[in-house]
Design an enzyme around this catalytic site. Structure first.
Site, PDB file in Angstrom:
ATOM      1  N   SER A 202       0.877  -1.177   0.000  1.00 40.29           N
ATOM      2  CA  SER A 202       0.000   0.000   0.000  1.00 40.29           C
ATOM      3  C   SER A 202       0.911   1.223   0.000  1.00 40.29           C
ATOM      4  O   SER A 202       1.321   1.715   1.038  1.00 40.29           O
ATOM      5  CB  SER A 202      -0.931  -0.007   1.212  1.00 40.29           C
ATOM      6  OG  SER A 202      -0.206  -0.034   2.403  1.00 40.29           O
TER       7      SER A 202
ATOM      8  N   HIS B 142      -3.295  -5.899   2.919  1.00 38.59           N
ATOM      9  CA  HIS B 142      -2.367  -6.927   3.431  1.00 38.59           C
ATOM     10  C   HIS B 142      -3.075  -8.227   3.780  1.00 38.59           C
ATOM     11  O   HIS B 142      -2.431  -9.179   4.235  1.00 38.59           O
ATOM     12  CB  HIS B 142      -1.642  -6.416   4.687  1.00 38.59           C
ATOM     13  CG  HIS B 142      -0.744  -5.252   4.405  1.00 38.59           C
ATOM     14  ND1 HIS B 142      -0.193  -4.488   5.397  1.00 38.59           N
ATOM     15  CD2 HIS B 142      -0.289  -4.732   3.231  1.00 38.59           C
ATOM     16  CE1 HIS B 142       0.563  -3.542   4.855  1.00 38.59           C
ATOM     17  NE2 HIS B 142       0.510  -3.667   3.542  1.00 38.59           N
TER      18      HIS B 142
ATOM     19  N   GLU C 144      -4.149  -2.180   9.589  1.00 37.86           N
ATOM     20  CA  GLU C 144      -3.344  -2.615  10.742  1.00 37.86           C
ATOM     21  C   GLU C 144      -4.044  -2.271  12.056  1.00 37.86           C
ATOM     22  O   GLU C 144      -4.388  -1.108  12.282  1.00 37.86           O
ATOM     23  CB  GLU C 144      -1.965  -1.932  10.700  1.00 37.86           C
ATOM     24  CG  GLU C 144      -1.217  -2.291   9.431  1.00 37.86           C
ATOM     25  CD  GLU C 144       0.071  -1.506   9.234  1.00 37.86           C
ATOM     26  OE1 GLU C 144       0.652  -1.030  10.227  1.00 37.86           O
ATOM     27  OE2 GLU C 144       0.486  -1.371   8.071  1.00 37.86           O
TER      28      GLU C 144
ATOM     29  N   GLU D  23       1.687  -9.323   7.228  1.00 37.60           N
ATOM     30  CA  GLU D  23       2.656  -8.824   8.211  1.00 37.60           C
ATOM     31  C   GLU D  23       2.713  -9.667   9.481  1.00 37.60           C
ATOM     32  O   GLU D  23       3.069  -9.164  10.562  1.00 37.60           O
ATOM     33  CB  GLU D  23       2.337  -7.367   8.563  1.00 37.60           C
ATOM     34  CG  GLU D  23       2.592  -6.419   7.410  1.00 37.60           C
ATOM     35  CD  GLU D  23       2.641  -4.965   7.842  1.00 37.60           C
ATOM     36  OE1 GLU D  23       2.360  -4.663   9.007  1.00 37.60           O
ATOM     37  OE2 GLU D  23       2.967  -4.139   6.983  1.00 37.60           O
TER      38      GLU D  23
ATOM     39  N   ASP E 102      -3.527   1.631  11.506  1.00 34.17           N
ATOM     40  CA  ASP E 102      -3.157   2.237  10.226  1.00 34.17           C
ATOM     41  C   ASP E 102      -4.293   1.933   9.267  1.00 34.17           C
ATOM     42  O   ASP E 102      -4.484   0.779   8.866  1.00 34.17           O
ATOM     43  CB  ASP E 102      -1.832   1.661   9.703  1.00 34.17           C
ATOM     44  CG  ASP E 102      -1.446   2.258   8.355  1.00 34.17           C
ATOM     45  OD1 ASP E 102      -2.148   3.194   7.902  1.00 34.17           O
ATOM     46  OD2 ASP E 102      -0.460   1.788   7.749  1.00 34.17           O
TER      47      ASP E 102
ATOM     48  N   GLU F 184      -2.996   6.162  12.046  1.00 32.18           N
ATOM     49  CA  GLU F 184      -2.129   6.445  10.887  1.00 32.18           C
ATOM     50  C   GLU F 184      -2.941   6.464   9.595  1.00 32.18           C
ATOM     51  O   GLU F 184      -3.861   5.659   9.423  1.00 32.18           O
ATOM     52  CB  GLU F 184      -1.045   5.348  10.814  1.00 32.18           C
ATOM     53  CG  GLU F 184      -0.082   5.519   9.643  1.00 32.18           C
ATOM     54  CD  GLU F 184       0.843   4.310   9.508  1.00 32.18           C
ATOM     55  OE1 GLU F 184       1.165   3.668  10.540  1.00 32.18           O
ATOM     56  OE2 GLU F 184       1.228   3.996   8.369  1.00 32.18           O
TER      57      GLU F 184
ATOM     58  N   ASP G 213       1.682   8.820   6.579  1.00 31.82           N
ATOM     59  CA  ASP G 213       2.577   7.839   5.944  1.00 31.82           C
ATOM     60  C   ASP G 213       2.576   8.072   4.435  1.00 31.82           C
ATOM     61  O   ASP G 213       3.495   8.701   3.896  1.00 31.82           O
ATOM     62  CB  ASP G 213       2.135   6.412   6.315  1.00 31.82           C
ATOM     63  CG  ASP G 213       2.872   5.332   5.543  1.00 31.82           C
ATOM     64  OD1 ASP G 213       3.898   5.642   4.911  1.00 31.82           O
ATOM     65  OD2 ASP G 213       2.429   4.165   5.544  1.00 31.82           O
TER      66      ASP G 213
ATOM     67  N   LYS H 148       9.875   5.542   6.688  1.00 36.32           N
ATOM     68  CA  LYS H 148      10.270   4.299   6.011  1.00 36.32           C
ATOM     69  C   LYS H 148      11.437   4.638   5.086  1.00 36.32           C
ATOM     70  O   LYS H 148      11.236   5.317   4.072  1.00 36.32           O
ATOM     71  CB  LYS H 148       9.114   3.773   5.166  1.00 36.32           C
ATOM     72  CG  LYS H 148       7.895   3.277   5.936  1.00 36.32           C
ATOM     73  CD  LYS H 148       6.722   3.122   4.967  1.00 36.32           C
ATOM     74  CE  LYS H 148       5.566   2.342   5.556  1.00 36.32           C
ATOM     75  NZ  LYS H 148       4.357   2.465   4.709  1.00 36.32           N
TER      76      LYS H 148
ATOM     77  N   HIS I 137       8.979  -0.773   9.148  1.00 31.80           N
ATOM     78  CA  HIS I 137       9.298  -1.797   8.143  1.00 31.80           C
ATOM     79  C   HIS I 137       8.354  -1.625   6.950  1.00 31.80           C
ATOM     80  O   HIS I 137       7.549  -0.695   6.926  1.00 31.80           O
ATOM     81  CB  HIS I 137       9.100  -3.180   8.786  1.00 31.80           C
ATOM     82  CG  HIS I 137       7.641  -3.494   9.016  1.00 31.80           C
ATOM     83  ND1 HIS I 137       7.129  -4.761   9.090  1.00 31.80           N
ATOM     84  CD2 HIS I 137       6.549  -2.661   9.172  1.00 31.80           C
ATOM     85  CE1 HIS I 137       5.835  -4.714   9.278  1.00 31.80           C
ATOM     86  NE2 HIS I 137       5.453  -3.473   9.335  1.00 31.80           N
ATOM     87  N   ARG I 138       8.394  -2.526   5.978  1.00 29.78           N
ATOM     88  CA  ARG I 138       7.399  -2.577   4.909  1.00 29.78           C
ATOM     89  C   ARG I 138       6.688  -3.923   4.970  1.00 29.78           C
ATOM     90  O   ARG I 138       7.139  -4.857   5.625  1.00 29.78           O
ATOM     91  CB  ARG I 138       8.045  -2.407   3.515  1.00 29.78           C
ATOM     92  CG  ARG I 138       8.756  -1.106   3.264  1.00 29.78           C
ATOM     93  CD  ARG I 138       7.929   0.135   3.486  1.00 29.78           C
ATOM     94  NE  ARG I 138       6.702   0.285   2.751  1.00 29.78           N
ATOM     95  CZ  ARG I 138       6.474   1.185   1.791  1.00 29.78           C
ATOM     96  NH1 ARG I 138       7.453   1.998   1.404  1.00 29.78           N
ATOM     97  NH2 ARG I 138       5.281   1.304   1.219  1.00 29.78           N
ATOM     98  N   SER I 139       5.573  -4.018   4.244  1.00 35.52           N
ATOM     99  CA  SER I 139       4.816  -5.273   4.315  1.00 35.52           C
ATOM    100  C   SER I 139       5.560  -6.435   3.650  1.00 35.52           C
ATOM    101  O   SER I 139       5.364  -7.591   4.006  1.00 35.52           O
ATOM    102  CB  SER I 139       3.425  -5.093   3.715  1.00 35.52           C
ATOM    103  OG  SER I 139       3.511  -4.516   2.432  1.00 35.52           O
TER     104      SER I 139
ATOM    105  N   LYS J 264       7.375   0.324  14.101  1.00 34.50           N
ATOM    106  CA  LYS J 264       6.311  -0.548  13.607  1.00 34.50           C
ATOM    107  C   LYS J 264       6.991  -1.662  12.824  1.00 34.50           C
ATOM    108  O   LYS J 264       7.629  -1.388  11.809  1.00 34.50           O
ATOM    109  CB  LYS J 264       5.416   0.298  12.690  1.00 34.50           C
ATOM    110  CG  LYS J 264       4.015  -0.176  12.543  1.00 34.50           C
ATOM    111  CD  LYS J 264       3.170   0.832  11.778  1.00 34.50           C
ATOM    112  CE  LYS J 264       3.325   0.643  10.288  1.00 34.50           C
ATOM    113  NZ  LYS J 264       2.203   1.214   9.521  1.00 34.50           N
TER     114      LYS J 264
END
Ligand code: PEP
Ligand code: MG
Length: 400
Positions: free
Chosen positions: A40, A149, A158, A198, A230, A272, A299, A324, A352-354, A375
């Site tokens: 995303s 996700h 999230e 995740e 999120d 978020e 974000d 990020k 982090h990233r997914s 996160k």
């Protein structure tokens, strides 16, 4: 320091998509880094270079070809110098020529080399280089995955169990207990329990409040914990300028009211990306509504870009920023984004990233930058747990 590129290879990330791992050498010292990948994403992120078949072959050749050759004849005194050189070599505003993934893999592995050369832990090198004060971040543990996700089994991407105990080791232990307890609760609520991208649980509830009722039970059980979400609201946009959640359409105003109610009803700490990246007016209004009570984190709207963060500060669109490194493509610019955010008195959450790898750079970065939070996903995947485990070992390095 002279830096030599030993090699770059394609490795699978946690979604089995190819990503880059780069190895560098300086004299006897060797260091490597691999980079994550988002699903995303924000429209203004630096460009991850992928070939039409989804591979990272061109990005790999850029590392072992043009970048290797360009850096081979020079000396670099710090990551700052190297990053400035790589940004100029690329020559585009979004790193689309050489690839943000190619550049970041060199930037992170070089940062490790500089830390090795200085004989200090990575987080310490980062703090010394960028003039930040290291501190332990709160853990933002994504315990229930939804949105893009998890096939939109829940509308919100999230659902986060935020833990801020006195030590990182205690925070991680509380996160572990909470994650296991939530698993038990979910098993008694539904037969249709999956895991998301995740490493968090992914139930499919039609009742919007259900995940928050369950998270509230965890928060009531464990001190120094709270709820965060999120929404990744770019992904919730519908065709008529509003948002759709569980088949129901909302205008921006209606969605804002939903957040105000949610934060009033449940023990919230942060929200978020409550709106899409193009809906900054709604961000500003929501921050005016709830910003004294909780963090409103940008974000996809800010994408770790110092200029976009500056703009958000002017517009008072939020009071916290997600950081990020791969959204901007170099360690130095990510550090600049942190410092810009902190200078406004706002909080940062490093993320982090997914699509992740076993690289734990983000843990050292969050600690070294003195971020409010980190996160790093749910506890059902090794690549997520490794980031939290690295934080626990940093804590031991500090006390030695
Ligand atoms: C996020 O949106 O904060 C996130 C971690 O997801 P992705 O990496 O897919 O952008
Ligand atoms: Mg996000």
């Amino acid at each position: 320091m002279r830096i030599e590129i030993v090699g770059a290879r394609s490795i699978p990330d946690s979604r089995e998509k190819p990503t880059i791992e780069t190895t560098l050498r300086s004299g006897e010292l060797e260091a490597k880094a691999s980079v994550p990948s988002g699903k995303s994403t924000g429209a203004h992120e630096a460009k991850e270079l992928r070939d039409e078949d989804g591979s990272v072959s061109t990005a790999l050749s850029n590392v072992t070809g043009e970048i290797a050759e360009a850096i081979s004849t020079r000396e670099f005194a710090s990551t700052k110098e190297l990053d400035a050189f790589l940004i100029e070599l690329d020559g585009t505003p979004d790193k689309s020529r050489l690839g943000a993934n190619a550049i970041l893999s060199v930037s992170i592995s070089a940062t490790r080399l500089f830390a090795l050369q200085a004989g200090v832990p990575l987080w310490r090198y980062l703090a010394d280089t960028y003039g930040t004060t290291p501190s332990a971040p709160r853990l933002f543990v994504n315990v229930m995955n939804g949105g893009a996700h998890a096939g939109f089994r829940l509308p919100i991407q999230e659902h986060i169990f935020m833990v801020g105990e006195a030590t990182l080791t205690e925070s991680f232990a509380t996160a572990e207990r909470g994650f296991a307890e939530l698993g038990e609760m979910l098993k008694s609520e539904t037969d249709d329990l999956q895991m998301g991208d995740e490493g968090g649980y992914s139930p499919a509830f039609a009742d919007f409040d259900k995940p928050f009722e369950l998270l509230t039970k965890l928060v009531e059980k464990h001190q120094n914990t709270a709820i965060a979400i999120d929404s990744a609201a770019n992904e919730l946009r519908n065709d008529h300028g509003g948002y759709t959640l569980i088949g129901k359409d909302y205008t921006s105003e209606e969605l804002r009211k939903l957040y105000v109610d949610l934060v009033g009803k449940f023990p919230f700490h942060a929200v978020e990306d409550p709106f899409a990246e193009t809906d900054s007016k709604s961000f500003t209004e929501l921050t005016a509504d709830i910003g004294k009570q909780v963090l409103v984190i940008g974000d996809d709207i800010t994408v770790t870009n110092p200029k976009r963060i500056e703009n958000a500060i002017e517009e008072k669109s939020m009071n916290a920023v997600l950081i990020k490194p791969n959204q901007i493509g170099s360690v130095s610019e990510a550090a600049e984004a942190v410092k810009k955010t902190h200078s406004a008195g706002w909080a940062t959450v490093c993320s982090h990233r997914s699509g992740e790898t076993d690289d734990t750079f983000i843990a050292d970065f969050a600690y070294g930058m003195g971020a409010h939070g980190i996160k790093a996903g749910g506890l059902g995947q090794k690549v997520r747990r490794e980031k939290y485990e690295r934080l626990c070992s940093i804590e031991k390095e500090v006390t030695i």
